[in-house]
Design an enzyme around this catalytic site. Structure first.
Site, mmCIF file in Angstrom:
data_model
loop_
_atom_site.group_PDB
_atom_site.id
_atom_site.type_symbol
_atom_site.label_atom_id
_atom_site.label_comp_id
_atom_site.label_asym_id
_atom_site.label_seq_id
_atom_site.Cartn_x
_atom_site.Cartn_y
_atom_site.Cartn_z
ATOM 1 N N HIS A 67 0.784 -1.066 -0.114
ATOM 2 C CA HIS A 67 0.124 0.112 0.083
ATOM 3 C C HIS A 67 0.906 1.081 0.039
ATOM 4 O O HIS A 67 1.917 1.263 0.399
ATOM 5 C CB HIS A 67 -0.974 -0.056 1.279
ATOM 6 C CG HIS A 67 -0.351 -0.112 2.437
ATOM 7 N ND1 HIS A 67 0.227 -1.427 3.077
ATOM 8 C CD2 HIS A 67 0.121 0.724 3.417
ATOM 9 C CE1 HIS A 67 0.625 -1.287 4.264
ATOM 10 N NE2 HIS A 67 0.908 0.047 4.272
ATOM 11 N N CYS A 169 -25.489 -33.905 6.498
ATOM 12 C CA CYS A 169 -26.554 -35.032 5.604
ATOM 13 C C CYS A 169 -25.736 -36.346 5.543
ATOM 14 O O CYS A 169 -24.335 -36.166 5.808
ATOM 15 C CB CYS A 169 -27.045 -34.437 4.461
ATOM 16 S SG CYS A 169 -25.660 -34.280 2.981
#
Length: 634
Positions: A67, A169
């Protein structure tokens, strides 16, 4: 300013080509210059490199955030870039970096770059967010991910209530993640904070921490198999099958937050006290699915490798005199056959072992594995000679798993009064030794009738042809569409995998082919319906129907659940008829399949791929036309 407002799709690089730190910086700065966000390459790069000279912005975990607040920046922006191979960026943890965020802020932009850094850190620390970023393929997916996460963060921060949930499941493929998405979406709409842990085929994702559970107002467990429960002791809990979290999501969350949900308790031994609701049938299904979900990867991996061995020999040619050696005639085929056989050999021990584990926790594993192995070998009274053993197969392993679990439960009760100082001896010595001995002795009796039933069933199925095979295909195909991945669907699938276990080395199973055809029809039918009857579906339904073509072709029946749940009276009968047609035609044509999963990706493992695909498409069109014709216009 929100981070999603600083991320711009036009400056994203989703296939970074550079392979060194400075080359990566050059590639990203060039992109900012070419898109007009930076007006001078050298000035901005000098700012970036000056920051890198202080400390590397390679923060670790594969992330870097170079940056600069710089006079060469025209407007604030965050460039996202992704490297497929990873780059040595001199990161603080010494690991390669594959996610990059280059933050560019104008010289007079206060602390924009610092705010962007803080926000990015907040997002990237969220469970699973980095993994999702690494999988994006299009720039708009990046914006969507940050937008969704922003809404989730705001909901959690401002929410009056917070709940945690677990979804699981039997196969860990579809319902697990559909339930997760349904719960998160509904909680967001209701302004309720939520964290959902998934127990799927790839393992546990987004695992709930002790802190998550502690601050939760309530717990939702939507599972068809065993999950870790003791951690929820003392919390208000709602337990339901996983499908309920998809169909009745709002009602489920309201129940959890009603203040009337039962307090979950575990006894002093650490054992979970199961809810009494549902009775023996629910318990049987849960334990069976615990075994089946663990078994399926072995069946899929081993079965497909064995099937490929046959295809390799067929493609390379085998002399008529050597047809008995089909699958092992050529060295490459023999390799596939032996590796697949090694995986497939674990099928029955794993099935029985994890059924027993579901019933009696880890102490049941040893006795269960032994029961499954004995079912596979056929060891029994009067059949102790290896030449005389008659395997009891899938049915024997199923019975053996429940038998092993029951034996361990009885042993626990028998030794419950031993001093707690001997708990280690019970787990290490008594349960494995005594449990295995008793289970093994009982299996010597069990294998005799189970082997007879298994042999009789195999002979019966092998004898089916014409009208009888048509009827069988109609029945199992239709069963796949009745509850779209529920107990009836799974019963048909388990039956088919049992037949496949006995036939995969001799050309495959007609039942397996009929079951897969029937399971592929419902999601494909929704695609047909939304294309031919656009005015009868909402935009969201049309989009779901179009994406269902992928789920249907992949043999994921659950893709049709939203349609079945929203209009069951019209959808389910339509799906059943088309699925039965596809299954019946498959049976009548005696099409055999040598793989237990895979959809169109394993078409080559049938004895008539083109005809099989045609029957699936016929079933999908029949269902789609019926569903569209019956459905009322929006």
């Amino acid at each position: 300013m929100e981070i999603k407002d600083l991320l711009k799709t036009e400056v994203m690089i989703l296939d970074l080509q550079a392979t060194s730190k400075e080359a990566v910086i050059d590639e990203m700065v060039n992109k900012l210059v070419s898109e007009g966000y930076v007006n001078d390459f050298s000035t901005f790069k000098a700012g970036i490199m000056a920051r890198e000279a202080q400390t590397s912005t390679g923060l670790g975990d594969g992330i870097a955030m170079p940056h600069s607040k710089n006079t060469a920046v025209n407007e604030p922006v965050v460039l996202f870039a992704k490297s497929k191979v990873g780059v040595d960026y001199a990161a603080l943890d010494g690991q390669p970096v594959n996610l990059f965020f280059m933050i560019a802020a104008p010289d007079g932009a206060n602390d924009t770059h610092l705010e962007a850094l803080a926000q990015l850190s907040t997002y990237l620390l969220k469970d699973g967010f980095q993994d999702r970023l690494r999988k994006v393929e299009y720039p708009r997916e990046v914006i969507q991910l940050f937008s969704e996460k922003q809404e989730e963060i705001k909901t959690v921060e401002n929410a009056e209530h917070y709940i945690v949930a677990v979804t699981a499941c039997t196969t860990g493929i579809a319902h697990t993640y559909m339930a997760e998405e349904a719960l998160k979406k509904q909680a967001l709409e209701m302004g309720v904070g939520i964290k959902v842990e998934t127990n799927g085929a790839r393992g546990i994702d987004n695992k709930l921490s002790a802190a998550d559970i502690q601050k939760a107002d309530a717990v939702i467990v939507a599972a068809d198999k065993k999950v870790e429960m003791n951690r929820f002791a003392g919390k208000e809990m709602v337990q339901v099958p996983v499908a309920h979290a998809i169909r009745d999501t709002e009602e489920l969350i309201n129940r959890a937050l009603s203040g009337k949900a039962p307090i979950y308790e575990a006894d002093g031994s650490g054992e979970v006290k199961e809810e009494a609701s549902g009775g023996l049938g629910k318990a049987f299904y849960k334990h069976l699915m615990g075994g089946v979900s663990a078994m399926l990867p072995f069946v899929v991996g081993g079965g497909i490798l064995i099937a490929l061995a046959f295809l390799i020999d067929q493609a390379m040619g085998v002399p008529q005199s050597q047809l008995a050696n089909l699958g092992v005639y050529h060295p490459l085929a023999a390799y596939f056959k032996n590796v697949g056989g090694a995986a497939f050999a674990f099928m029955l021990p794993v099935l029985a072992g994890f059924i027993a584990n579901s019933i009696a926790d880890k102490p049941g594993l040893v006795a269960g594995f032994v029961a499954g192995s004995m079912a596979s070998s056929g060891l029994a009274f009067g059949h102790l000679d290896p030449a005389k053993m008659i395997p009891s197969g899938f049915l024997g392993a199923l019975v053996g798993g429940f038998l092993a679990g029951g034996v361990i439960i009885l042993l626990r009760k028998a030794f419950a009064k031993l001093p707690r100082s001997l708990d280690g001896i019970k787990a290490i010595l008594i349960y494995p030794l005594v449990g295995t001995f008793i289970t093994g002795f009982l299996m010597l009796f069990v294998n005799i009738p189970m082997a007879a039933i298994n042999t009789g069933l195999s002979n019966f199925l092998a004898s089916l042809s014409g009208a009888s095979a048509l009827v069988l295909g109609l029945v199992v195909g239709g069963m796949m569409a009745i509850d779209l991945g529920g107990p009836i669907n799974k019963a048909a699938y388990i039956f088919a995998t049992g037949t496949l276990a006995a036939t995969v080395s001799t050309g495959g199973s007609v039942t397996m082919a009929a079951v897969m055809a029937g399971g592929m029809v419902p999601p494909l039918a929704t695609t047909v319906a939304v294309i031919l009857f656009k005015n009868k579906f909402t935009k969201e339904e049309r989009n779901a129907g179009l994406t269902n073509i992928v789920m249907g072709l992949s043999f994921i029946t659950e893709g049709s659940i939203p349609f079945g749940a929203s209009d069951p009276a019209r959808a389910i009968p339509s799906f059943m008829i088309g699925a039965a047609v596809a299954g019946g035609l498959t049976g009548m044509a005696n099409i055999k399949l040598m793989a237990p999963h895979g959809g169109v990706f394993v078409l080559a493992l049938t004895n008539n791929p083109l005809l099989y695909l045609l029957f699936i498409l016929i079933g999908a069109i029949v269902s789609g036309l019926l569903f569209g014709a019956l459905k009322k216009a929006k």
